[in-house]
Structures are given as C-alpha cells and as structure tokens.
Write a protein that holds these residues in place. Structure first.
Motif, PDB file in Angstrom:
ATOM      1  N   THR A   1       0.856  -1.180   0.000  1.00  0.00           N
ATOM      2  CA  THR A   1       0.000   0.000   0.000  1.00  0.00           C
ATOM      3  C   THR A   1       0.892   1.228   0.000  1.00  0.00           C
ATOM      4  O   THR A   1       1.777   1.342   0.846  1.00  0.00           O
ATOM      5  CB  THR A   1      -0.883   0.029   1.268  1.00  0.00           C
ATOM      6  OG1 THR A   1      -1.813  -1.051   1.211  1.00  0.00           O
ATOM      7  CG2 THR A   1      -1.649   1.337   1.381  1.00  0.00           C
TER       8      THR A   1
ATOM      9  N   THR B   1       0.920   5.189   0.369  1.00  0.00           N
ATOM     10  CA  THR B   1       0.249   6.451   0.707  1.00  0.00           C
ATOM     11  C   THR B   1       1.283   7.559   0.938  1.00  0.00           C
ATOM     12  O   THR B   1       1.151   8.657   0.406  1.00  0.00           O
ATOM     13  CB  THR B   1      -0.632   6.258   1.968  1.00  0.00           C
ATOM     14  OG1 THR B   1      -1.594   5.234   1.699  1.00  0.00           O
ATOM     15  CG2 THR B   1      -1.365   7.543   2.331  1.00  0.00           C
ATOM     16  N   THR B   2       2.325   7.256   1.709  1.00  0.00           N
ATOM     17  CA  THR B   2       3.308   8.279   2.093  1.00  0.00           C
ATOM     18  C   THR B   2       4.084   8.819   0.889  1.00  0.00           C
ATOM     19  O   THR B   2       4.407   8.069  -0.033  1.00  0.00           O
ATOM     20  CB  THR B   2       4.289   7.677   3.119  1.00  0.00           C
ATOM     21  OG1 THR B   2       3.525   7.110   4.175  1.00  0.00           O
ATOM     22  CG2 THR B   2       5.241   8.714   3.673  1.00  0.00           C
TER      23      THR B   2
ATOM     24  N   SER C   1       2.065  12.057   7.915  1.00  0.00           N
ATOM     25  CA  SER C   1       1.036  11.865   8.936  1.00  0.00           C
ATOM     26  C   SER C   1      -0.355  12.299   8.476  1.00  0.00           C
ATOM     27  O   SER C   1      -1.355  11.773   8.954  1.00  0.00           O
ATOM     28  CB  SER C   1       1.412  12.646  10.204  1.00  0.00           C
ATOM     29  OG  SER C   1       2.645  12.184  10.699  1.00  0.00           O
TER      30      SER C   1
ATOM     31  N   TRP D   1       8.965   5.395   1.477  1.00  0.00           N
ATOM     32  CA  TRP D   1       8.862   4.572   2.690  1.00  0.00           C
ATOM     33  C   TRP D   1       7.788   3.502   2.561  1.00  0.00           C
ATOM     34  O   TRP D   1       7.036   3.254   3.511  1.00  0.00           O
ATOM     35  CB  TRP D   1       8.602   5.465   3.932  1.00  0.00           C
ATOM     36  CG  TRP D   1       9.721   6.389   4.200  1.00  0.00           C
ATOM     37  CD1 TRP D   1       9.757   7.722   3.953  1.00  0.00           C
ATOM     38  CD2 TRP D   1      11.007   6.049   4.756  1.00  0.00           C
ATOM     39  NE1 TRP D   1      10.993   8.236   4.316  1.00  0.00           N
ATOM     40  CE2 TRP D   1      11.763   7.227   4.805  1.00  0.00           C
ATOM     41  CE3 TRP D   1      11.576   4.847   5.210  1.00  0.00           C
ATOM     42  CZ2 TRP D   1      13.068   7.255   5.291  1.00  0.00           C
ATOM     43  CZ3 TRP D   1      12.884   4.875   5.688  1.00  0.00           C
ATOM     44  CH2 TRP D   1      13.600   6.075   5.727  1.00  0.00           C
TER      45      TRP D   1
ATOM     46  N   THR E   1       6.663  -0.219   2.362  1.00  0.00           N
ATOM     47  CA  THR E   1       7.109  -1.587   2.654  1.00  0.00           C
ATOM     48  C   THR E   1       6.766  -2.490   1.468  1.00  0.00           C
ATOM     49  O   THR E   1       5.655  -2.435   0.951  1.00  0.00           O
ATOM     50  CB  THR E   1       6.412  -2.097   3.934  1.00  0.00           C
ATOM     51  OG1 THR E   1       6.648  -1.149   4.969  1.00  0.00           O
ATOM     52  CG2 THR E   1       6.950  -3.456   4.357  1.00  0.00           C
TER      53      THR E   1
ATOM     54  N   THR F   1       2.857   7.741  13.593  1.00  0.00           N
ATOM     55  CA  THR F   1       3.980   7.894  14.514  1.00  0.00           C
ATOM     56  C   THR F   1       3.487   7.861  15.973  1.00  0.00           C
ATOM     57  O   THR F   1       2.282   7.938  16.233  1.00  0.00           O
ATOM     58  CB  THR F   1       4.680   9.256  14.305  1.00  0.00           C
ATOM     59  OG1 THR F   1       3.717  10.278  14.608  1.00  0.00           O
ATOM     60  CG2 THR F   1       5.189   9.428  12.889  1.00  0.00           C
TER      61      THR F   1
ATOM     62  N   GLU G   1       3.628  10.228  18.056  1.00  0.00           N
ATOM     63  CA  GLU G   1       2.883  11.465  18.348  1.00  0.00           C
ATOM     64  C   GLU G   1       1.456  11.385  17.792  1.00  0.00           C
ATOM     65  O   GLU G   1       0.491  11.809  18.444  1.00  0.00           O
ATOM     66  CB  GLU G   1       3.601  12.683  17.734  1.00  0.00           C
ATOM     67  CG  GLU G   1       4.941  13.031  18.365  1.00  0.00           C
ATOM     68  CD  GLU G   1       6.094  12.117  17.923  1.00  0.00           C
ATOM     69  OE1 GLU G   1       5.923  11.337  16.968  1.00  0.00           O
ATOM     70  OE2 GLU G   1       7.175  12.185  18.550  1.00  0.00           O
TER      71      GLU G   1
ATOM     72  N   PHE H   1      -5.054  17.661  15.993  1.00  0.00           N
ATOM     73  CA  PHE H   1      -4.116  17.490  14.876  1.00  0.00           C
ATOM     74  C   PHE H   1      -3.817  18.811  14.172  1.00  0.00           C
ATOM     75  O   PHE H   1      -2.704  19.088  13.784  1.00  0.00           O
ATOM     76  CB  PHE H   1      -4.708  16.533  13.815  1.00  0.00           C
ATOM     77  CG  PHE H   1      -4.924  15.151  14.334  1.00  0.00           C
ATOM     78  CD1 PHE H   1      -3.925  14.205  14.236  1.00  0.00           C
ATOM     79  CD2 PHE H   1      -6.126  14.794  14.918  1.00  0.00           C
ATOM     80  CE1 PHE H   1      -4.117  12.924  14.702  1.00  0.00           C
ATOM     81  CE2 PHE H   1      -6.333  13.517  15.392  1.00  0.00           C
ATOM     82  CZ  PHE H   1      -5.331  12.583  15.295  1.00  0.00           C
TER      83      PHE H   1
HETATM   84  C1  LIG Z   1       9.505   0.919   8.477  1.00  0.00           C
HETATM   85  C2  LIG Z   1       8.489   1.810   7.813  1.00  0.00           C
HETATM   86  C3  LIG Z   1       7.544   1.240   6.978  1.00  0.00           C
HETATM   87  C4  LIG Z   1       6.595   2.049   6.342  1.00  0.00           C
HETATM   88  N1  LIG Z   1       5.714   1.472   5.478  1.00  0.00           N
HETATM   89  C5  LIG Z   1       4.829   2.257   4.798  1.00  0.00           C
HETATM   90  C6  LIG Z   1       3.942   1.691   3.812  1.00  0.00           C
HETATM   91  O1  LIG Z   1       3.958   0.475   3.554  1.00  0.00           O
HETATM   92  N2  LIG Z   1       3.097   2.518   3.153  1.00  0.00           N
HETATM   93  C7  LIG Z   1       3.050   3.870   3.392  1.00  0.00           C
HETATM   94  O2  LIG Z   1       2.278   4.555   2.751  1.00  0.00           O
HETATM   95  N3  LIG Z   1       3.889   4.432   4.305  1.00  0.00           N
HETATM   96  C8  LIG Z   1       4.764   3.660   5.011  1.00  0.00           C
HETATM   97  N4  LIG Z   1       5.633   4.220   5.926  1.00  0.00           N
HETATM   98  C9  LIG Z   1       5.619   5.665   6.124  1.00  0.00           C
HETATM   99  C10 LIG Z   1       4.938   6.091   7.420  1.00  0.00           C
HETATM  100  O3  LIG Z   1       3.571   5.780   7.388  1.00  0.00           O
HETATM  101  C11 LIG Z   1       5.186   7.599   7.581  1.00  0.00           C
HETATM  102  O4  LIG Z   1       6.587   7.775   7.710  1.00  0.00           O
HETATM  103  C12 LIG Z   1       4.464   8.159   8.797  1.00  0.00           C
HETATM  104  O5  LIG Z   1       3.083   8.238   8.542  1.00  0.00           O
HETATM  105  C13 LIG Z   1       4.988   9.545   9.195  1.00  0.00           C
HETATM  106  O6  LIG Z   1       5.090  10.375   8.097  1.00  0.00           O
HETATM  107  P1  LIG Z   1       6.432  11.237   7.848  1.00  0.00           P
HETATM  108  O7  LIG Z   1       7.574  10.308   7.930  1.00  0.00           O
HETATM  109  O8  LIG Z   1       6.233  11.999   6.601  1.00  0.00           O
HETATM  110  O9  LIG Z   1       6.522  12.218   9.063  1.00  0.00           O
HETATM  111  P2  LIG Z   1       5.734  13.602   9.243  1.00  0.00           P
HETATM  112  O10 LIG Z   1       4.264  13.387   9.104  1.00  0.00           O
HETATM  113  O11 LIG Z   1       6.359  14.663   8.399  1.00  0.00           O
HETATM  114  O12 LIG Z   1       6.041  13.925  10.764  1.00  0.00           O
HETATM  115  C14 LIG Z   1       7.304  14.433  11.206  1.00  0.00           C
HETATM  116  C15 LIG Z   1       7.236  14.580  12.732  1.00  0.00           C
HETATM  117  O13 LIG Z   1       6.179  15.502  13.088  1.00  0.00           O
HETATM  118  C16 LIG Z   1       5.273  14.874  13.956  1.00  0.00           C
HETATM  119  N5  LIG Z   1       3.920  15.399  13.683  1.00  0.00           N
HETATM  120  C17 LIG Z   1       3.295  15.470  12.481  1.00  0.00           C
HETATM  121  N6  LIG Z   1       2.087  16.050  12.637  1.00  0.00           N
HETATM  122  C18 LIG Z   1       1.954  16.309  13.963  1.00  0.00           C
HETATM  123  C19 LIG Z   1       0.927  16.900  14.767  1.00  0.00           C
HETATM  124  N7  LIG Z   1      -0.238  17.321  14.239  1.00  0.00           N
HETATM  125  N8  LIG Z   1       1.142  17.034  16.082  1.00  0.00           N
HETATM  126  C20 LIG Z   1       2.290  16.580  16.647  1.00  0.00           C
HETATM  127  N9  LIG Z   1       3.304  16.013  15.952  1.00  0.00           N
HETATM  128  C21 LIG Z   1       3.118  15.892  14.625  1.00  0.00           C
HETATM  129  C22 LIG Z   1       5.391  13.384  13.664  1.00  0.00           C
HETATM  130  O14 LIG Z   1       4.957  12.586  14.749  1.00  0.00           O
HETATM  131  C23 LIG Z   1       6.886  13.260  13.424  1.00  0.00           C
HETATM  132  O15 LIG Z   1       7.550  13.206  14.662  1.00  0.00           O
HETATM  133  C24 LIG Z   1       6.584   3.452   6.580  1.00  0.00           C
HETATM  134  C25 LIG Z   1       7.544   4.017   7.431  1.00  0.00           C
HETATM  135  C26 LIG Z   1       8.486   3.212   8.036  1.00  0.00           C
HETATM  136  C27 LIG Z   1       9.515   3.849   8.924  1.00  0.00           C
END
Ligand SMILES: Cc1cc2nc3c(=O)[nH]c(=O)nc-3n(C[C@H](O)[C@H](O)[C@H](O)COP(=O)(O)OP(=O)(O)OC[C@H]3O[C@@H](n4cnc5c(N)ncnc54)[C@H](O)[C@@H]3O)c2cc1C
Length: 384
Positions: A123, A125-126, A132, A156, A158, A364, A366, A382
C-alpha cells in the motif's frame, strides 16, 4: 475474563513457532543480515503462510481468505521475526483493502495470486511531502478515456521494490477541491512503475522503498471504492494493524528480555552473579512488566475488534505503548549486557535499530497520542 490461551490458540502458537524455527529462521540466517532478502525468498515464505491461511486473515472464507479472529492472528503474528512480520502485514493489509474496496468481479481477478503468495503487494500512501496527514497527497490520477494516468512519487513503502501489485493513494485530479483521495490498484506487469530501495537504520533484510509513477496508465476499472471512502478504509484497517505492530514490538522485547535474563544468570562481577544484584533485577523487572503490559493491551485491542467495536483508542494506545516499551526494554537488555550489548554478534543492536523504526509506520508515536487524546476528550488536536 479469561487470560489463558485456548487449546486451539496454543496449537496455533506452537505451529507458528515451528514454522519460524524450521523454515523462516534458517532462510534469514543464510542471507546477509544487512541486505534485502531476494524476492523469491519472500515469495517462498508468503507461500508457507498462504498454506496456513495467514495471508488473508481479515478476508472472509467465501472470498478465499481465512476469516480468522484477530486475536488468533495476533497469537501467530507475535511469533514472527520482525522483518518477515513487516513484509506480511504490508501484504496482508493490502489484500484486506482490495477486498474491502472492490466488487466481487474485481477481487476475484486480483486476490487469488496475492492470497496464494504467488505475487506480492503493498500500500503506497506516504510521499516526500506527505506523511502523517494523508489528505495532503500530491500523486495525481487523471482520467483519460478508459484509463487513469498516475503521476507522483511515494516513499517509505514496505515491499515496494519486490511488489507486483501496489494500491496507491492518489488525489483525484478531477475533484472540485483537488483533494479527494482515491485508491487505485496498479498491476506492475500491466502498468510498470519504478522502485528504489531506501538505505536506512533498521529492517535491513526487508524492503522499504520509493515508487515513481510517471505517466503510469492503469485501466479505469482498477479504481477501488468510491473516491470519498479512502480515509474510512485506511482508518478501519489501521485499527487492526496497530495492535499487530504492537505485537511485533512484544516479540522483540521478549527476545531482548530472554537474552538479558540468561546473561544475568551466568555473568559474574564482584565475585557474584550480576543477576543477584538489586539493580540488574530491577532492569529485568521493568522489562518483564513492559512486555506483559504491552501484550495485554495489544490482545485487548484485537479482542475489541473481534467483538465488532471500532477500538480506535485502544488500537492506537497499544501500538504507542508497546513500541515505546520495546525500545526501552531492548535498551535495558543492552545495559544488562554491558559492552557486549553493542556487539553485532549478539544481535541486540539489530533489535534496537528495528525497534526504533517501529515507532513510525501506521502513525507515529505522536499521531497515536493525538488519536487517543481525541478519543478521550472528543477534541481533535491534529490541526491548528
Ligand atoms: C519501516 C516503515 C515502513 C513504512 N511502510 C509504509 C507503507 O507500507 N506505506 C506507506 O504509505 N507508508 C509507510 N511508511 C511511512 C509512514 O507511514 C510515515 O513515515 C508516517 O506516517 C509519518 O510520516 P512522515 O515520515 O512523513 O513524518 P511527518 O508526518 O512529516 O512527521 C514528522 C514529525 O512531526 C510529527 N507530527 C506530524 N504532525 C503532527 C501533529 N499534528 N502534532 C504533533 N506532531 C506531529 C510526527 O509525529 C513526526 O515526529 C513506513 C515508514 C516506516 C519507517
């Protein structure tokens, strides 16, 4: 309230342990721990899971799944090495979503190869600018005749580099506000896309990568669901997956604890076993308590889902608590081992890297906090 496993669950647990020790662990050990496993190894393991009905537990039997209770699936899932559990859950949840979002003709066409483990799915999405808050996705799907044309970049993801099928979350290019989400099934053999592995901290035998869609032409009938129900499907499936990720954390914390307990029973300093000192015992007690608490939370969340409840708060709470507790438990196990805790030979450093990465997927730490906060107060914190 009954905290004991049933006879059937014990058998499931036992056969999962045997599957791991006889067929999965030897595969992992015979490959470089720092390099992604070859695709045929992952396919072989998925086929083993398929025989046990573990690739589609959330899909009903009439649709080719095994319609398992989530608690039972959790009992199996807890036994799996993290790198395999990651690949399985990405595959499994995508199958669940395809089934939930398509009419019979469509799932009959796409699901059999995926459920049998002949093909791998994921899947996506990211994106580079969107994590997030999935509502911000920029990958576009525009309609052209009988086709949907996808342009965008996912990160990112999987299983990306070994995937045959990806369900991609897009913004419907023709929507009035340009933000309505749409999910589209892309079959790589029909609509090729490029992938690239991301070099990263942990889960190094696994596959987490980028996907590039450039003028990727997909038959229009591959659109899943309605353009406005993508957030609902993502949310309900996340609720089931979060306690499973929590159980991955339990697995890792348990391994770290077992190693620490054994070491405390043989390592001597100051003329005594370190396990006879109060402070080392405290470390062991903290770890054992965190594992027990995490396990109870995860199974309670899964039981809520089996009972047909939404379990939004409990699912988020279980992932939030178990993943953080696991990181702390692995760190404590390292402390019990002194310098040996950092050696590659022991494997705790690998667990530590893997455990750190678990805090991010499917929301995450958070974001899980904000979900629980919203469920408790009724106020979503949020957005500003
Ligand atoms: C091992 C692994 C496997 C993954 N597999 C998949 C997958 O199969 N498919 C897929 O689509 N994605 C996948 N992901 C991605 C994952 O879903 C995203 O990395 C995650 O949703 C966070 O998005 P971001 O990394 O862009 O961080 P961001 O959303 O940019 O966040 C950065 C920081 O800000 C914080 N933050 C953001 N908004 C807020 C808020 N409103 N209040 C407080 N804090 C906030 C976050 O907690 C984080 O600390 C995977 C990630 C990893 C590490």
């Amino acid at each position: 309230m009954d905290f004991d496993l049933s006879e059937e669950q014990r058998l499931l647990q036992d056969s999962a342990r045997k599957l791991v020790s006889r067929h999965i662990r030897p595969q992992l050990d015979s490959h470089d721990r720092e390099r992604p496993l070859p695709k045929e190894v992952v396919l072989g393991i998925l086929q083993l899971f398929a025989r046990e009905g573990l690739t589609a537990p959330r899909v009903p039997i009439e649709a080719g799944g095994s319609g398992m209770q989530m608690v039972d699936y959790g009992v199996v899932f807890e036994q799996l090495p993290p790198v395999i559990a990651h690949a399985l859950i990405a595959h499994e949840v995508t199958i669940t979503r395809i089934h939930a979002e398509s009419e019979e003709e469509k799932w009959r066409r796409h699901l059999p190869d995926l459920i049998a483990g002949r093909k791998i799915c994921c899947t996506a999405t990211t994106e580079p600018d969107t994590g997030s808050d999935p509502r911000g996705v920029k990958t576009r799907a525009r309609e052209e005749g009988d086709e949907l044309v996808i342009d965008g970049r996912k990160m990112w993801i999987t299983n990306a580099s070994i995937s045959d099928v990806v369900v991609v979350t897009c913004s419907a290019g023709n929507a009035a506000d340009g933000r309505a989400l749409r999910r589209i099934l892309v079959d790589r053999a029909v609509s090729p896309y490029e992938t690239r592995e991301i070099d990263r901290l942990g889960s190094r035998q696994g596959h987490v990568g980028e996907i590039l869609f450039e003028n990727c032409r997909v038959p229009r009938e591959n659109a899943l669901g309605r353009s406005d129900d993508a957030p609902r499907v993502l949310t309900t499936t996340w609720n089931g997956s979060r306690p499973l990720l929590g159980l991955m954390a339990v697995h890792m914390a348990q391994r770290a604890f077992d190693a620490a307990l054994a070491y405390a029973g043989i390592r001597r300093q100051f003329g005594r076993l370190i396990g006879s000192t109060q402070l080392v015992q405290e470390n062991l007690v903290d770890m054992a308590t965190a594992i027990e608490t995490s396990r109870l939370l995860c199974y309670k969340a899964l039981a809520e889902i089996d009972a047909g409840r939404r379990a939004n708060a409990l699912a988020a709470m279980s992932k939030r608590y178990a993943t953080t507790a696991c990181l702390e438990a692995v760190s404590l196990a390292m402390s019990v081992h002194g310098a040996m805790g950092f050696s590659a030979e022991l494997g705790l450093e690998e667990l530590y890297r893997d455990a750190r990465m678990l805090l991010v997927p499917d929301g995450t730490h958070e974001i899980q906090t904000l979900i629980v906060g919203r469920e408790l107060t009724g106020i979503a914190a949020f957005r500003a």
